[in-house]
Scaffold this active site. Structure first.
Site, PDB file in Angstrom:
ATOM      1  N   LYS A 114       0.833  -1.212   0.000  1.00  0.00           N
ATOM      2  CA  LYS A 114       0.000   0.000   0.000  1.00  0.00           C
ATOM      3  C   LYS A 114       0.862   1.255   0.000  1.00  0.00           C
ATOM      4  CE  LYS A 114      -4.406  -1.567   1.714  1.00  0.00           C
ATOM      5  NZ  LYS A 114      -5.463  -1.424   2.696  1.00  0.00           N
ATOM      6  N   LYS A 197      -4.896  -9.801  -5.532  1.00  0.00           N
ATOM      7  CA  LYS A 197      -6.144 -10.158  -4.850  1.00  0.00           C
ATOM      8  C   LYS A 197      -7.243  -9.145  -5.189  1.00  0.00           C
ATOM      9  CE  LYS A 197      -6.075  -7.750  -0.471  1.00  0.00           C
ATOM     10  NZ  LYS A 197      -6.689  -7.704   0.823  1.00  0.00           N
ATOM     11  N   LYS A 200     -10.805  -3.709  -2.517  1.00  0.00           N
ATOM     12  CA  LYS A 200     -11.704  -2.548  -2.531  1.00  0.00           C
ATOM     13  C   LYS A 200     -11.018  -1.318  -3.073  1.00  0.00           C
ATOM     14  CE  LYS A 200     -13.246  -3.302   2.018  1.00  0.00           C
ATOM     15  NZ  LYS A 200     -12.061  -2.838   2.700  1.00  0.00           N
TER      16      LYS A 200
END
Ligand code: AQP
Length: 330
Positions: A114, A197, A200
């Site tokens: 991230k 993966k 969201k």
């Protein structure tokens, strides 16, 4: 029949909840709720680790609550609550921060992934500290089991390390929790990239199926999902995209992957996608409709969350108090 064992799990109210959250987490919570003493949290403090629009965050929080309930989580049997309404989470995080090590947090792959997206220099300190907040979430409730998707395994391992270290330094305080990761649905991959993966925070809506997507959108997304070379419908290493579609099929129907492969023997990817689109669209429809109904009554949702927060605080308070005392506070 309750086993006396406690379960804790949660989802961030950031972005749109998707099929990965459903198959990897919520669906398993619902199936097992009778067996355990359950705490299901909407982890809004976790969502703040990356920038959020305040209005949007409030709306998404209710959306997650509606989806929990629509999926079948019973608010009488389970404690459903917002993390930020239980201040004990933040305080225990601080105590655990004093036990956690910089080196072990630096090895967390979710932070690396991230932080890399926006640049490590500008990543928030909270994003780095996310796994310690997650440890506090779980340890506060002395949870024995944590049903999560495969992506959370590393964070769970850190939670176990922190619990053991704290117990060793200050005396038995926390239950050391076990991950509960089911085989089917534990790792739903992005529809446009079977190496990543389903997430969201993906900028590409075609990569995930949102639980509130309209049935026609679901069918379209499945139709457009990436496939592999060849034509045989087989879950093998060389076919990660088809393997992902088969896993989703299995997760949504309860059938095994070999059973589904057999059904498509001699047929092609097109047939699989057409049927899968139908299976997912129809499977999610009742959930979607019920969630939209619940969202029409925000006061009712807020009431359920407040009641949950009160029950959660009652469970969290004694654990925090004993951690404080053992560390020499109060
Ligand atoms: N792709 C997935 N497959 C299976 N399980 C998944 N989970 C998330 N993605 C998948 C499980 O859903 C629960 C809640 O996750 P979260 O929203 O709190 O955080 P996350 O794991 O970081 O989920 P996302 O979708 O990737 O969100 P963003 O993009 O905001 O970070 C967890 O049990 C997780 O394992």
């Amino acid at each position: 029949m309750q086993s006396g064992r406690r379960v804790f799990s949660g989802i961030q109210p950031s972005g749109n909840l998707h099929l990965g959250n459903y198959l990897g987490a919520i669906n398993n919570w619902v199936r097992q709720q009778e067996e355990y003493d359950n705490f299901f949290c909407i982890v809004d403090l976790h969502a703040l680790t990356v920038p959020q629009d305040p209005k949007e965050l409030r709306a998404k929080t209710r959306e997650v609550a509606a989806l929990y309930l629509a999926a079948g989580i019973d608010p009488e049997r389970c404690v459903i609550f917002r993390q930020s309404q239980v201040p004990e989470h933040a305080e225990l995080t601080w105590l655990l921060n004093c036990v956690a090590r910089f080196g072990e947090l630096s090895r967390m792959t979710q932070f690396k992934d991230k932080a890399q997206r926006g640049g490590t220099e500008t990543a928030s300190v909270a994003l780095f500290d996310y796994p310690v907040l997650m440890a506090a979430d779980i340890l506060l409730y002395n949870a024995h089991s944590v049903p999560v998707g495969e992506d959370q395994r590393q964070h769970l391992e850190l939670t176990r390390t922190l619990a053991r270290r704290f117990n060793h330094l200050y005396g038995e305080t926390f239950v050391v929790p076990e991950p509960m990761i089911l085989e089917t649905g534990a790792r739903v991959m992005a529809l446009d990239d079977p190496e990543a993966k389903m997430s969201k925070s993906s900028p590409s809506p075609g990569s995930y199926i949102a639980l509130l997507d309209e049935p026609e959108t679901v069918r379209r997304k499945v139709r457009r999902a990436k496939t592999d070379s060849g034509s045989e419908v087989k879950a093998i290493l060389e076919k990660p995209a088809i393997t992902n579609l088969l896993d989703i099929y299995a997760g949504m129907t309860g059938r095994s992957v070999p059973e589904i492969e057999e059904r498509y023997a001699g047929k092609g990817y097109g047939d699989l996608k057409k049927d899968l689109g139908e299976v997912v669209a129809e499977g999610l429809l009742p959930l979607r409709e019920r969630a939209l109904e619940l969202l029409d009554d925000p006061a009712e949702l807020d009431g359920i969350l407040e009641d949950g927060a009160e029950r959660a605080r009652a469970a969290a308070r004694p654990t925090l108090a004993s951690a404080r005392t053992r560390m020499g506070l109060g």
